[in-house]
Write a protein that holds these residues in place. Structure first.
Motif, PDB file in Angstrom:
ATOM      1  N   CYS A   1       2.078  -1.475   4.823  1.00  0.00           N
ATOM      2  CA  CYS A   1       1.677  -0.063   4.783  1.00  0.00           C
ATOM      3  C   CYS A   1       2.925   0.793   4.638  1.00  0.00           C
ATOM      4  O   CYS A   1       3.646   1.030   5.607  1.00  0.00           O
TER       5      CYS A   1
ATOM      6  N   ASP B   1       0.818  -1.212   0.000  1.00  0.00           N
ATOM      7  CA  ASP B   1       0.000   0.000   0.000  1.00  0.00           C
ATOM      8  C   ASP B   1       0.853   1.263   0.000  1.00  0.00           C
ATOM      9  O   ASP B   1       1.466   1.605   1.007  1.00  0.00           O
TER      10      ASP B   1
ATOM     11  N   GLU C   1      -8.556 -12.416   9.534  1.00  0.00           N
ATOM     12  CA  GLU C   1      -7.220 -12.730  10.085  1.00  0.00           C
ATOM     13  C   GLU C   1      -6.107 -12.029   9.297  1.00  0.00           C
ATOM     14  O   GLU C   1      -5.150 -12.636   8.841  1.00  0.00           O
ATOM     15  N   ILE C   2      -6.292 -10.716   9.149  1.00  0.00           N
ATOM     16  CA  ILE C   2      -5.385  -9.907   8.331  1.00  0.00           C
ATOM     17  C   ILE C   2      -4.315  -9.241   9.193  1.00  0.00           C
ATOM     18  O   ILE C   2      -4.593  -8.822  10.310  1.00  0.00           O
ATOM     19  N   THR C   3      -3.124  -9.125   8.644  1.00  0.00           N
ATOM     20  CA  THR C   3      -2.059  -8.346   9.274  1.00  0.00           C
ATOM     21  C   THR C   3      -1.805  -7.086   8.451  1.00  0.00           C
ATOM     22  O   THR C   3      -1.669  -7.160   7.228  1.00  0.00           O
ATOM     23  N   MET C   4      -1.752  -5.933   9.135  1.00  0.00           N
ATOM     24  CA  MET C   4      -1.338  -4.669   8.509  1.00  0.00           C
ATOM     25  C   MET C   4      -0.114  -4.198   9.263  1.00  0.00           C
ATOM     26  O   MET C   4      -0.152  -4.107  10.496  1.00  0.00           O
ATOM     27  N   LYS C   5       0.952  -3.902   8.541  1.00  0.00           N
ATOM     28  CA  LYS C   5       2.163  -3.444   9.236  1.00  0.00           C
ATOM     29  C   LYS C   5       2.723  -2.216   8.540  1.00  0.00           C
ATOM     30  O   LYS C   5       3.011  -2.258   7.339  1.00  0.00           O
ATOM     31  N   GLY C   6       2.845  -1.139   9.284  1.00  0.00           N
ATOM     32  CA  GLY C   6       3.467   0.069   8.760  1.00  0.00           C
ATOM     33  C   GLY C   6       4.947   0.068   9.073  1.00  0.00           C
ATOM     34  O   GLY C   6       5.379  -0.539  10.053  1.00  0.00           O
ATOM     35  N   PHE C   7       5.729   0.746   8.235  1.00  0.00           N
ATOM     36  CA  PHE C   7       7.179   0.752   8.485  1.00  0.00           C
ATOM     37  C   PHE C   7       7.833   1.969   7.858  1.00  0.00           C
ATOM     38  O   PHE C   7       7.299   2.581   6.943  1.00  0.00           O
TER      39      PHE C   7
ATOM     40  N   LEU D   1     -10.169  -7.024  10.011  1.00  0.00           N
ATOM     41  CA  LEU D   1      -8.871  -7.576  10.431  1.00  0.00           C
ATOM     42  C   LEU D   1      -9.070  -8.863  11.228  1.00  0.00           C
ATOM     43  O   LEU D   1      -8.367  -9.846  11.016  1.00  0.00           O
TER      44      LEU D   1
ATOM     45  N   VAL E   1     -11.730  -0.629  10.384  1.00  0.00           N
ATOM     46  CA  VAL E   1     -11.013  -1.810   9.871  1.00  0.00           C
ATOM     47  C   VAL E   1     -11.067  -3.008  10.821  1.00  0.00           C
ATOM     48  O   VAL E   1     -10.814  -4.144  10.401  1.00  0.00           O
TER      49      VAL E   1
END
Lengths: 327, 327
Positions: free
Chosen positions: B237, B215, B263-269, B259, B255
């Motif tokens: 993310c 994303d 069973e979703i993972t969202m990870k910002g970095f 989630l 969201v």
């Protein structure tokens, strides 16, 4: 007895579940075949997931759910009469099983009640362990926030967070629940219904931000927690009970920018995906209970016919600890 | 030459950046001390993060950013005259450094231009590698969606996704960009500005759901992608460029429920957190380039004084590939 009873979903819930959406139906208990057992319900589990999950099935189903049952007749050598098992039979008083989906409940140490197989030593306890230890990956000295903290999952999360050396902040829906959280060793506990300003409260108890958030509630509450996360924080998305009875999608500030610039991880999960690891976690929980580090409370409603009221207690906030019905 | 030039942020951006928010200031180039070097900018990087990051600094700062510079005077034996380096000096033509923050650019194989140190072999390329390989953890045969796919990061993500055996679906903002994505081997590519129905498009090209979403854009686009994720999907993310110029928070559907139940993972970095791993990734990218599996495109604007226009190209969608300014 030749008759059993079951709760049938007459029509899908619209918003808050109504008693008239369900009815209790009597049925003839069938004779069992070779390889099968007859089960009699001992405790029915009362869990938040039952609300959203019913929407996945057609109206007319027996209400879904787990129960502790005892084998009362057996033509299956693996499950002799008297065996205590976990079954997904739903909201029913009697059921017949070929044994394939049954899980035997092991003997617990003295003083540990059988009913904990639905709570701290069952699905809610496993949910707390995976969701907090694996997803939040807490380090000693970090700050952990738990919403729905006096519920079946939340209270275990908070106690594990203390075991892992975190500063633990819990939110629950009554002063009585808050008092129990403090008894359990939570560093801070608040009644979310009466605090004036959640954002200011979080900033005062977690001035350097929140490292771990175990989210049982979703909604605006979780949006405010997100905005108070520390850099590299982890959010375990376990449930969203605050929104289960909404009839239209709740709109909240977009999360994307916060996730990126604070380097946050949010992970949703359903505990059954990790069921192979249950034995390891049960052993750990029994150990902690033996050491006095992990306590429990059960909210027991008596009588099969009162299952609907027990279920509604989840949404009104009537339950402290794990909600079960004693049949 | 004794004068240098720099771009100064006169006042914080409100919504879309304006030329009048910045000015070009001349300054005297100071003599260098023992241990220092004088750097002359060769290429300035043009990146989306520059928009949100300026808000973290007071007005009056030199605009932030990375550049490729050449050492033109040296009193530091580690950086002799002629050395090519990466520096975070910002939008400046000349700068003095004690060498501590400088990164030497290693010699590249024949045919690989120096300027890629700002692109496929630099921060955007590293962002693509970490964000896609580590966070999305793709498996061969999975479906990957990339937004901002013709940008400096997105095009690398899509090509890595092909290398990893995924079906790759890219979204970009012009037909020309879409044509380039197809040249790069994307299985499907769409102009998000002209497709009629994003939801229907996603359902048609990913009928079993999206496993990996990289994303770059955030906003409503990403909200629609989220609702089309497959069970156990992973969202990397990386950015939220669609919202960087918003003057009030964008409201989107919550969201949390999605989630949990998918069973979703969202990870910002932020990629600088992982800078210790850059050498390993650069080696991998050079290898892929040598094998013809990783191609690149640069959008080059000439002249230091045109930096503002190049920056604005990020928001208007003018750039295909990595945007840089040749000083």
């Amino acid at each position: 007895m030749t008759k059993g009873k079951k709760w049938v979903l007459e029509k899908h819930f619209q918003g808050m579940p109504k008693r008239s959406d369900m009815k209790i139906v009597e049925f003839d208990i069938p004779p069992i075949k070779d390889g099968s057992v007859l089960l009699e319900a001992v405790y029915l589990s009362v869990d938040p997931y039952m609300r959203p999950y019913t929407a996945r099935f057609p109206a007319g189903i027996t209400m879904i759910g787990q129960q502790i049952a005892k084998v009362t007749e057996s033509k299956n050598a693996d499950f002799p009469v008297g065996t205590n098992v976990l079954t997904m039979a739903g909201w029913v008083s009697h059921s017949v099983s070929d044994g394939k989906e049954l899980i035997k409940i092991p003997p617990y140490p003295k003083g540990v009640p059988l009913s904990l197989a639905l709570g701290t030593l069952g699905m809610p306890g496993m949910t707390a362990n995976y969701g907090f230890v694996d997803i939040c990956a807490p380090k000693a000295g970090e700050v952990a926030v738990v919403s729905g903290a006096a519920g079946a999952v939340g209270n275990v999360v908070g106690q594990i967070a203390k075991i892992k050396g975190c500063k633990v902040i819990g939110f629950a829906g009554s002063d009585e629940k808050v008092a129990w959280l403090k008894e359990l060793g939570f560093d801070e506990a608040f009644n979310y219904k009466t605090i004036k300003d959640l954002d200011a409260t979080l900033k005062s108890v977690a001035p350097n931000g929140i490292d771990c958030y175990f989210d049982n509630v979703g909604g605006e509450f979780s949006s405010t927690v997100l905005s108070n996360m520390a850099r590299l924080g982890r959010i375990s998305c376990c449930g969203a009970i605050s929104t289960y009875n909404d009839t239209k999608p709740l709109m909240l500030p977009a999360v994307h920018g916060t996730l990126v610039f604070k380097e946050i991880t949010m992970k949703g999960f359903i505990i059954s995906t990790y069921k192979d690891r249950f034995p390891e976690w049960i052993k750990e929980h029994v150990q902690w209970m033996t050491e006095g580090k992990l306590k429990y409370k059960q909210h027991v409603t008596k009588g099969f016919d009162n299952m609907f009221d027990a279920f509604m207690g989840l949404f009104s906030g009537a339950n402290t600890g794990k909600a079960i019905v004693e049949v």
